[in-house]
Design a protein around this motif. Sequence first.
Motif, PDB file in Angstrom:
ATOM      1  N   LEU A   1       1.789   2.139  -1.531  1.00 54.44           N
ATOM      2  CA  LEU A   1       0.971   2.018  -2.746  1.00 54.44           C
ATOM      3  C   LEU A   1      -0.080   0.917  -2.644  1.00 54.44           C
ATOM      4  O   LEU A   1      -0.738   0.598  -3.638  1.00 54.44           O
ATOM      5  N   ASP A   2      -0.260   0.336  -1.444  1.00 52.68           N
ATOM      6  CA  ASP A   2      -1.334  -0.639  -1.258  1.00 52.68           C
ATOM      7  C   ASP A   2      -2.665   0.036  -1.574  1.00 52.68           C
ATOM      8  O   ASP A   2      -2.820   1.243  -1.405  1.00 52.68           O
ATOM      9  N   ASP A   3      -3.611  -0.741  -2.029  1.00 57.67           N
ATOM     10  CA  ASP A   3      -4.930  -0.242  -2.442  1.00 57.67           C
ATOM     11  C   ASP A   3      -4.838   0.678  -3.648  1.00 57.67           C
ATOM     12  O   ASP A   3      -5.669   1.568  -3.827  1.00 57.67           O
ATOM     13  N   SER A   4      -3.811   0.490  -4.477  1.00 56.69           N
ATOM     14  CA  SER A   4      -3.705   1.226  -5.738  1.00 56.69           C
ATOM     15  C   SER A   4      -3.391   0.218  -6.840  1.00 56.69           C
ATOM     16  O   SER A   4      -3.159  -0.959  -6.571  1.00 56.69           O
ATOM     17  N   VAL A   5      -3.372   0.673  -8.081  1.00 59.11           N
ATOM     18  CA  VAL A   5      -3.052  -0.229  -9.191  1.00 59.11           C
ATOM     19  C   VAL A   5      -1.620  -0.748  -9.091  1.00 59.11           C
ATOM     20  O   VAL A   5      -1.269  -1.720  -9.753  1.00 59.11           O
ATOM     21  N   PHE A   6      -0.811  -0.123  -8.256  1.00 56.87           N
ATOM     22  CA  PHE A   6       0.583  -0.525  -8.118  1.00 56.87           C
ATOM     23  C   PHE A   6       0.847  -1.429  -6.920  1.00 56.87           C
ATOM     24  O   PHE A   6       1.998  -1.751  -6.631  1.00 56.87           O
TER      25      PHE A   6
END
Length: 148
Positions: free
Chosen positions: A13-18
């Motif tokens: 989930l890196d580079d996401s809001v999470f």
Amino acid sequence: MKAGLFIKSTSLLDDSVFEGVLVYIAEYNAKGALGFVVNQRFARGLNELQEFSYLQPFPLYVGGPVDQEHLYFIHQRPDLIPDGTHIDGNTYLGGDFKATVQHIAAGKLSEQDIKIFMGYCGWDVGELDAEIEEGSWEILQTPADPFR
């Protein structure tokens, strides 16, 4: 999976809001799951919102990407905040927000008693389970306190 557990985002989930978030699961049932990001402060405090400008500084947290126009909260003070829904242990979801704000103003509630969120994380039934299975989330088995 059940309410009262924490999930931690993985590198998927890196580079996401999470990216780098820790989520407290407040509801997990036949309708899906609801949780709150507990480790990211919102850019402004509760007292910096016009409606609550009379309050002393009190932190807000980024609850998640869903419905960021509303406030949500979890607490450990059912003696002061009526109508909350029991999650697990001594933790409750929501309740009488007007009473909650009055108790914050009177200094009866602290950051160790309550966390207020802007928005939430939500998953349809089976969606969170699928994300856990694919490796996007790690369930933390060690009990933790969402207020510390």
